[in-house]
Write a protein that holds these residues in place. Sequence first.
Motif, mmCIF file in Angstrom:
data_model
loop_
_atom_site.group_PDB
_atom_site.id
_atom_site.type_symbol
_atom_site.label_atom_id
_atom_site.label_comp_id
_atom_site.label_asym_id
_atom_site.label_seq_id
_atom_site.Cartn_x
_atom_site.Cartn_y
_atom_site.Cartn_z
ATOM 1 N N UNK A 1 0.817 -1.220 0.000
ATOM 2 C CA UNK A 1 0.000 0.000 0.000
ATOM 3 C C UNK A 1 0.849 1.269 0.000
ATOM 4 N N UNK A 2 2.182 1.142 -0.143
ATOM 5 C CA UNK A 2 3.064 2.308 -0.245
ATOM 6 C C UNK A 2 3.732 2.381 -1.617
ATOM 7 N N UNK A 3 3.143 1.742 -2.623
ATOM 8 C CA UNK A 3 3.804 1.684 -3.928
ATOM 9 C C UNK A 3 3.035 2.481 -4.981
ATOM 10 N N UNK A 4 3.734 3.365 -5.721
ATOM 11 C CA UNK A 4 3.087 4.054 -6.841
ATOM 12 C C UNK A 4 2.760 3.087 -7.971
ATOM 13 N N UNK A 5 1.835 3.485 -8.827
ATOM 14 C CA UNK A 5 1.477 2.673 -9.996
ATOM 15 C C UNK A 5 2.358 3.067 -11.178
ATOM 16 N N UNK A 6 2.920 2.090 -11.844
ATOM 17 C CA UNK A 6 3.819 2.354 -12.971
ATOM 18 C C UNK A 6 3.254 1.756 -14.256
ATOM 19 N N UNK A 7 3.646 2.327 -15.423
ATOM 20 C CA UNK A 7 3.156 1.802 -16.704
ATOM 21 C C UNK A 7 3.542 0.329 -16.881
ATOM 22 N N UNK B 1 4.347 15.354 -4.545
ATOM 23 C CA UNK B 1 3.255 14.390 -4.348
ATOM 24 C C UNK B 1 1.900 15.003 -4.683
ATOM 25 N N UNK B 2 0.984 14.198 -5.162
ATOM 26 C CA UNK B 2 -0.370 14.700 -5.434
ATOM 27 C C UNK B 2 -0.995 15.272 -4.162
ATOM 28 N N UNK B 3 -1.624 16.419 -4.300
ATOM 29 C CA UNK B 3 -2.303 17.037 -3.176
ATOM 30 C C UNK B 3 -1.442 17.949 -2.334
ATOM 31 N N UNK B 4 -0.132 17.889 -2.521
ATOM 32 C CA UNK B 4 0.744 18.703 -1.679
ATOM 33 C C UNK B 4 0.554 20.196 -1.941
ATOM 34 N N UNK C 1 1.483 15.988 6.212
ATOM 35 C CA UNK C 1 2.031 15.007 7.144
ATOM 36 C C UNK C 1 2.609 13.781 6.444
ATOM 37 N N UNK C 2 3.386 13.031 7.208
ATOM 38 C CA UNK C 2 3.938 11.776 6.691
ATOM 39 C C UNK C 2 2.823 10.795 6.369
ATOM 40 N N UNK C 3 1.757 10.809 7.145
ATOM 41 C CA UNK C 3 0.613 9.929 6.884
ATOM 42 C C UNK C 3 -0.026 10.261 5.531
ATOM 43 N N UNK C 4 -0.146 11.544 5.218
ATOM 44 C CA UNK C 4 -0.686 11.933 3.915
ATOM 45 C C UNK C 4 0.235 11.489 2.783
ATOM 46 N N UNK C 5 1.535 11.599 2.999
ATOM 47 C CA UNK C 5 2.503 11.126 2.008
ATOM 48 C C UNK C 5 2.291 9.639 1.746
ATOM 49 N N UNK D 1 -0.428 7.901 2.197
ATOM 50 C CA UNK D 1 -1.721 7.660 1.546
ATOM 51 C C UNK D 1 -1.686 7.998 0.061
ATOM 52 N N UNK D 2 -0.848 8.969 -0.324
ATOM 53 C CA UNK D 2 -0.845 9.378 -1.731
ATOM 54 C C UNK D 2 -0.062 8.403 -2.609
ATOM 55 N N UNK D 3 0.807 7.593 -2.024
ATOM 56 C CA UNK D 3 1.674 6.723 -2.832
ATOM 57 C C UNK D 3 0.889 5.775 -3.743
ATOM 58 N N UNK D 4 -0.063 4.996 -3.232
ATOM 59 C CA UNK D 4 -0.772 4.072 -4.145
ATOM 60 C C UNK D 4 -1.679 4.782 -5.137
#
Length: 335
Positions: free
Chosen positions: A86-92, A113-116, A133-137, A139-142
């Motif tokens: 749940x901490x991984x970005x989506x890649x092509x 990051x998105x939303x920053x 926050x780090x928690x928001x960071x 959450x944005x990763x996936x």
Amino acid sequence: MTTADLTRLTQAAPGATAVTLAVLHGGQRHVWCHGTPAAGARPTTPATAYEIGSVTKTFTALLLAQLAAQGRVNLHDPIDAHLPRHHRPRTPGGAAITLLHLATHTSGLPRLPPGLLTRALPAYFTNPYAAYSEEEFHRCLPRTRVRHRPGTRLTYSNYGMALLGHTLAHATATPYPALLTETVCRPLGLTATHCGPPPTGQATGHRAGRPLPPFALPALPAAGALRTTAEDLLTYLHALLHPHTTPLTHALLAVQKPRLRAPRSRDHLCLAWNLRHVDGHTLLFHSGATRGFTVFAGFAPRTGTALAALANTGPRLGGRFVQCAYTTLKRLCGS
């Protein structure tokens, strides 16, 4: 090298109350200081702390290189090997982002990051990232979709370097600040380099002549949260010039190795450091800024020359401070 160089840098940093120039040249260390860190404070000294912004990225790259030298990670490890799902970005096509991609800005991640930016707007000109926050960071990763296949394009990314610090922390089960201290700063004798609260005596940052609160970057420390002094920066640059005299020999050499050529340029990118061949010299350099500080650090391995320039005023459109510092380094290499 004379105090005239400090004068030129000071003139290139309007609004700064403190400017420090630190140089290694001809086997000698020199530090020149101008002004005061804050209104009513004692004069600036080599021990005055500054925020160094993106020069932090070179420390994060050295942390990666040292962990690789210790066999704790590999530059070509995919981040998926160290991060929870749940901490991984989506890649092509599910292509892997590696630690090396993050350290060379080729991951395909956006600059932030998105939303920053949305969270940053209410305090954009003072302390824009303090509320993110780090928690928001996490959450944005996936939810992040990588723009390009990893390894195919060079796109400067604070997000990517922050993710590198986050990944190394997961790989070692140690928070980034403590990991950097124990793996890099303590072995190199950098006693004043950290990303914790500002120490007593840190210079006050300024923007357009107005004082600012200390910069906070809780979610992206590996990208730009370090504070340090001219004394520590000289020790750091000395280690890069003389890696065989330190416990981090292999890592210090690894961060200076060219990894790719910048598009439409003869410049190369190492692990975070920019590398340029000019006038028969090889220069490695990086600049950094927060809202209230501007910093440049660079060195030339063949001549044993290094320079750090620090000012307690934020960057401005058409600002000359970084270029003035770079020009001074280049001139010193020929003297």
